[in-house]
Design a protein around this motif. Structure first.
Motif, PDB file in Angstrom:
ATOM      1  N   THR A  91    -112.294 -49.135   5.711  1.00  0.00           N
ATOM      2  CA  THR A  91    -112.842 -50.327   4.414  1.00  0.00           C
ATOM      3  C   THR A  91    -114.264 -50.854   4.809  1.00  0.00           C
ATOM      4  N   PHE A 105    -108.274 -45.542   4.135  1.00  0.00           N
ATOM      5  CA  PHE A 105    -107.629 -45.749   4.874  1.00  0.00           C
ATOM      6  C   PHE A 105    -108.012 -47.765   5.240  1.00  0.00           C
ATOM      7  N   PRO A 106    -107.689 -48.802   5.115  1.00  0.00           N
ATOM      8  CA  PRO A 106    -107.396 -50.150   5.540  1.00  0.00           C
ATOM      9  C   PRO A 106    -107.509 -50.233   7.036  1.00  0.00           C
ATOM     10  N   GLY A 107    -108.473 -51.475   6.787  1.00  0.00           N
ATOM     11  CA  GLY A 107    -109.293 -51.284   7.993  1.00  0.00           C
ATOM     12  C   GLY A 107    -110.258 -51.373   8.584  1.00  0.00           C
ATOM     13  N   PRO A 162    -107.748 -49.544  12.226  1.00  0.00           N
ATOM     14  CA  PRO A 162    -106.687 -49.321  10.993  1.00  0.00           C
ATOM     15  C   PRO A 162    -105.772 -50.238  11.440  1.00  0.00           C
ATOM     16  N   GLU A 163    -105.311 -50.520   9.782  1.00  0.00           N
ATOM     17  CA  GLU A 163    -104.213 -51.479  10.072  1.00  0.00           C
ATOM     18  C   GLU A 163    -102.796 -50.587   9.373  1.00  0.00           C
ATOM     19  N   ASP A 164    -102.983 -49.343   9.766  1.00  0.00           N
ATOM     20  CA  ASP A 164    -101.790 -48.428   9.501  1.00  0.00           C
ATOM     21  C   ASP A 164    -101.901 -47.905  10.916  1.00  0.00           C
ATOM     22  N   SER A 165    -100.647 -48.417  11.770  1.00  0.00           N
ATOM     23  CA  SER A 165    -100.418 -48.075  13.163  1.00  0.00           C
ATOM     24  C   SER A 165     -99.780 -46.340  12.820  1.00  0.00           C
ATOM     25  N   SER A 166     -99.350 -45.759  11.776  1.00  0.00           N
ATOM     26  CA  SER A 166     -98.557 -44.377  12.208  1.00  0.00           C
ATOM     27  C   SER A 166     -99.836 -43.480  11.795  1.00  0.00           C
ATOM     28  N   LEU A 167    -101.412 -44.188  11.662  1.00  0.00           N
ATOM     29  CA  LEU A 167    -102.258 -42.964  12.042  1.00  0.00           C
ATOM     30  C   LEU A 167    -103.172 -42.948  12.904  1.00  0.00           C
ATOM     31  N   ILE A 182    -107.059 -40.940  14.271  1.00  0.00           N
ATOM     32  CA  ILE A 182    -106.530 -41.058  13.592  1.00  0.00           C
ATOM     33  C   ILE A 182    -106.134 -39.985  12.895  1.00  0.00           C
ATOM     34  N   SER A 184    -103.445 -37.795   8.929  1.00  0.00           N
ATOM     35  CA  SER A 184    -102.845 -38.393   7.569  1.00  0.00           C
ATOM     36  C   SER A 184    -102.734 -37.024   6.998  1.00  0.00           C
TER      37      SER A 184
END
Length: 214
Positions: A91, A105-107, A162-167, A182, A184
């Motif tokens: 972002t 991706f947010p971050g 990144p805000e989403d650690s699953s990335l 990352i 996705s």
């Protein structure tokens, strides 16, 4: 039928080295460095390399009218981001007193602290430049045949958060533990330069060429 692999040309990045490495691992493919929208849409795979400053990168993407093409390619085909091609997916970057990025991706993209101590107690050099171990966070087709903690070549002063650690597909230690890859869906993006990373880098590129996301 031979594959078409588009290496996005927006006037920045180590384009020749990336294209030559892809030609080496995929001799039967047509690899083209291009900003031609129709060719990018027709390509089977897209590689988004980059280096330099975030603001310059975003301006260059706009000048080549590639914003939409990047977004569409990420949705529809195997997509590999390299270095700045990873960072611009987030972002916002601290670079240049703040730069808005693509926001896929947010971050944030943050600068390494200037006073991070190394093993000898002396401050680590910024930019982070050279070979470092990449710790795989989970299995992925692009890690096939690559040992966990294999060394890859880095050149960067900023790292993604990144805000989403699953990335997170991999991390690396340099003063701190930072995200170095990352993933996705059909997208995979790395902070290091596989085209400069000898056998491990070539294997990652070959895995990308053969990758069939579900």
């Amino acid at each position: 039928m031979e594959q078409k692999i588009a290496v996005l040309d927006y006037g920045m990045g180590n384009l020749r080295s990336v294209s030559k490495a892809l030609e080496h691992v995929a001799p039967d493919a047509e690899v083209r460095v291009t900003d031609d929208h129709e060719w990018i849409r027709a390509a089977d795979r897209v590689v988004f390399p980059g280096q330099g400053a975030a603001r310059d990168c975003m301006a260059a993407i706009g000048q080549h009218h590639l914003n939409r093409e990047v977004r569409e390619a990420m949705k529809s085909k195997p997509f590999l981001g390299i270095c700045m091609g990873l960072q611009v997916l987030l972002t916002f970057s601290e670079e240049n007193a703040g730069t808005e990025l693509l926001g896929i991706f947010p971050g944030q993209v943050m600068r390494f602290a200037a006073d991070m101590p190394g093993d000898n107690g002396m401050p680590l050099k910024i930019p982070h430049m050279g070979w470092s171990r990449v710790r795989q966070s989970h299995s992925h087709p692009l890690w096939e045949g690559i040992a966990d903690e294999a060394r890859f070549y880095f050149v960067h002063s900023y790292h993604v958060v990144p805000e989403d650690s699953s990335l997170v597909a991999a991390t690396t230690d340099y003063g701190i533990e930072f995200v170095s890859a990352i993933s996705s869906g059909n997208l995979f993006a790395v902070q290091f330069h596989p085209e400069k990373s000898a056998d491990a880098g070539l294997r990652l590129l070959k895995n990308f060429v053969n990758w069939k996301p579900e």
